[in-house]
Design an enzyme around this catalytic site. Structure first.
Site, mmCIF file in Angstrom:
data_model
loop_
_atom_site.group_PDB
_atom_site.id
_atom_site.type_symbol
_atom_site.label_atom_id
_atom_site.label_comp_id
_atom_site.label_asym_id
_atom_site.label_seq_id
_atom_site.Cartn_x
_atom_site.Cartn_y
_atom_site.Cartn_z
ATOM 1 N N GLY A 22 -22.411 -46.115 13.239
ATOM 2 C CA GLY A 22 -22.357 -45.357 11.993
ATOM 3 C C GLY A 22 -22.644 -43.906 12.271
ATOM 4 O O GLY A 22 -22.994 -43.527 13.397
ATOM 5 N N GLY A 77 -24.410 -40.203 10.370
ATOM 6 C CA GLY A 77 -25.136 -39.606 9.251
ATOM 7 C C GLY A 77 -24.927 -38.106 9.287
ATOM 8 O O GLY A 77 -24.090 -37.601 10.044
ATOM 9 N N GLY A 78 -25.707 -37.400 8.478
ATOM 10 C CA GLY A 78 -25.563 -35.947 8.417
ATOM 11 C C GLY A 78 -26.000 -35.280 9.710
ATOM 12 O O GLY A 78 -25.539 -34.189 10.046
ATOM 13 N N CYS A 130 -24.369 -42.716 15.697
ATOM 14 C CA CYS A 130 -25.124 -43.780 16.347
ATOM 15 C C CYS A 130 -24.186 -44.787 17.010
ATOM 16 O O CYS A 130 -23.208 -45.225 16.386
ATOM 17 C CB CYS A 130 -25.961 -44.439 15.265
ATOM 18 S SG CYS A 130 -27.279 -45.408 15.892
ATOM 19 N N ASP A 177 -37.666 -40.028 2.309
ATOM 20 C CA ASP A 177 -36.218 -40.213 2.167
ATOM 21 C C ASP A 177 -35.894 -41.710 2.127
ATOM 22 O O ASP A 177 -34.921 -42.156 2.731
ATOM 23 C CB ASP A 177 -35.494 -39.513 3.327
ATOM 24 C CG ASP A 177 -34.008 -39.280 3.042
ATOM 25 O OD1 ASP A 177 -33.606 -39.330 1.853
ATOM 26 O OD2 ASP A 177 -33.242 -39.070 4.001
HETATM 27 P P1 ADP Z 1 -28.995 -39.262 10.162
HETATM 28 O O1 ADP Z 1 -30.307 -38.941 10.819
HETATM 29 O O2 ADP Z 1 -27.895 -38.335 10.520
HETATM 30 O O3 ADP Z 1 -29.116 -39.501 8.691
HETATM 31 P P2 ADP Z 1 -28.989 -42.094 10.508
HETATM 32 O O4 ADP Z 1 -30.325 -42.402 11.070
HETATM 33 O O5 ADP Z 1 -28.778 -42.396 9.058
HETATM 34 O O6 ADP Z 1 -28.549 -40.613 10.839
HETATM 35 O O7 ADP Z 1 -27.904 -42.892 11.357
HETATM 36 C C1 ADP Z 1 -26.520 -42.783 11.079
HETATM 37 C C2 ADP Z 1 -25.907 -44.173 10.941
HETATM 38 O O8 ADP Z 1 -26.057 -44.877 12.182
HETATM 39 C C3 ADP Z 1 -26.571 -45.070 9.907
HETATM 40 O O9 ADP Z 1 -26.030 -44.903 8.624
HETATM 41 C C4 ADP Z 1 -26.291 -46.455 10.468
HETATM 42 O O10 ADP Z 1 -24.988 -46.892 10.087
HETATM 43 C C5 ADP Z 1 -26.346 -46.243 11.950
HETATM 44 N N1 ADP Z 1 -27.689 -46.542 12.501
HETATM 45 C C6 ADP Z 1 -28.753 -45.706 12.580
HETATM 46 N N2 ADP Z 1 -29.799 -46.291 13.159
HETATM 47 C C7 ADP Z 1 -29.408 -47.553 13.463
HETATM 48 C C8 ADP Z 1 -30.060 -48.682 14.081
HETATM 49 N N3 ADP Z 1 -31.315 -48.594 14.507
HETATM 50 N N4 ADP Z 1 -29.347 -49.833 14.234
HETATM 51 C C9 ADP Z 1 -28.063 -49.898 13.796
HETATM 52 N N5 ADP Z 1 -27.393 -48.888 13.197
HETATM 53 C C10 ADP Z 1 -28.056 -47.724 13.025
#
Ligand code: ADP
Length: 310
Positions: free
Chosen positions: A30, A32-33, A37, A149
């Site tokens: 996935g 994020g902003g 990952c 958050d």
């Molecule tokens: P950001 O810090 O940019 O908000 P996130 O922590 O939300 O990033 O991670 C981005 C995406 O990666 C998540 O929406 C999820 O889909 C995936 N992801 C993040 N951490 C994990 C994890 N520990 N296991 C599986 N997928 C993850």
């Protein structure tokens, strides 16, 4: 022509950390902003069984000050936490000018991903998810840490459908005492649908761990209904509605989920002025949790389909 997205860049096939550990990168989990990952395998540790991790790659084009701030907090706070319902932080390092964070892999994605597939969750599932979330929040608040958050997108699910609270990029350690003897923060941050009213009120009084309790109320509504209570297309309308606590429940005949009065009651107890919000212990003592069925385990299929209780 628009600028190429950093997300289009595939990570190196093998990423090495300074201690010589090697991670073979796999499919994207996935984005994020701030980060993208990937699933990754720790090479040479196949005998350990659980050698698959989530490898978070920090957006390299982010403004350096913003990036530094988010990751310093994430590293300082997240690396010290150990709780069964918090995503385990393994290590962080730089490799070929990118920053990597190695995390426990949550096989079943986030609750936000699951809501997209499921539309809503049943009352027994919500009880199980929220009891686990409250345990993690109690652990954080006992250590003076506010997540700030909390939202369905930051609640991840492991292979056994256990909640793992993640993304500590906005978390704060409450360190300074204010005039009232309480410890409060004044920065406005979070996601519009989940913002507590006191974060919007620019009184200078600040806000504290109660913002996480408000977010639990928003998540409980969202899990039952499939959208946030103050949802609106425009941000100003979200803020207006949440200041007025203006929300309603879908009419039973138009909605297939059976939302109990106990769930509506606990949500109404949480979406109140900050001093009146129940603590995590009080939340799980509410009749919604005490009187209803709580599944001991959930099947992974629940991430995509409504379970049938036998
Ligand atoms: P950001 O810090 O940019 O908000 P996130 O922590 O939300 O990033 O991670 C981005 C995406 O990666 C998540 O929406 C999820 O889909 C995936 N992801 C993040 N951490 C994990 C994890 N520990 N296991 C599986 N997928 C993850």
């Amino acid at each position: 022509m628009s600028a190429p997205s950093i997300h289009a860049d595939a990570p190196p096939e093998v990423v090495c950390d300074p201690e010589g550990l090697q991670y073979e990168t796999g499919p994207q989990l996935g984005k994020g902003g701030f980060a993208i990952c990937h699933r990754a395998k720790l090479l040479g540790h196949e005998h350990l069984g659980s050698n698959t991790v989530a490898l978070k790659i920090v957006k390299s084009k982010m403004e350096p000050a913003k990036l530094a701030q988010k990751f310093v907090t994430e590293l300082q706070i997240h690396s010290k936490l150990a709780h069964p319902n918090i995503v385990e932080f393994y290590r962080a390092f730089s490799f070929r000018s990118s920053t990597y964070v190695v995390l426990e892999l949550c096989e079943n994605g986030s609750l936000a991903d699951a809501i997209k597939k499921r539309r809503y969750f049943t009352m027994p599932e919500i009880r199980r998810f929220m009891i686990q979330t409250c345990g993690a929040i109690k652990y954080l608040h006992q250590r003076n840490i506010v997540h700030r958050d909390l939202k369905t997108g930051n609640l991840f699910l492991d292979e056994n459908m256990n909640i793992k609270v993640g993304d500590f990029g906005l978390a704060a350690l409450l360190v300074s005492q204010n005039d009232f003897g309480a410890i409060r923060r004044t920065t406005m941050c979070g996601t519009p649908n989940y913002l507590a009213p006191e974060v919007l009120e620019k009184t200078g009084r600040g806000h504290d761990e109660k913002v996480d309790l408000w977010a639990i109320g928003i998540m409980m509504y969202t899990l039952a209904v499939g959208r946030a209570p103050f949802h609106a297309p425009k941000r100003e309308d979200i803020y207006r509605k949440l200041k007025a606590r203006e929300y309603s429940w879908p009419a039973l005949e138009k909605f297939s989920n059976e939302i109990t009065d106990d769930l509506k009651d606990i949500v109404s107890c949480l979406l109140v002025a900050e001093d009146d919000r129940p603590s995590p212990d009080h939340i799980v003592g509410h009749p919604f949790f005490k009187l209803g069925y709580i599944p001991l385990q959930l099947d992974s299929s629940c991430a995509a389909r409504v379970p049938k209780w036998s």
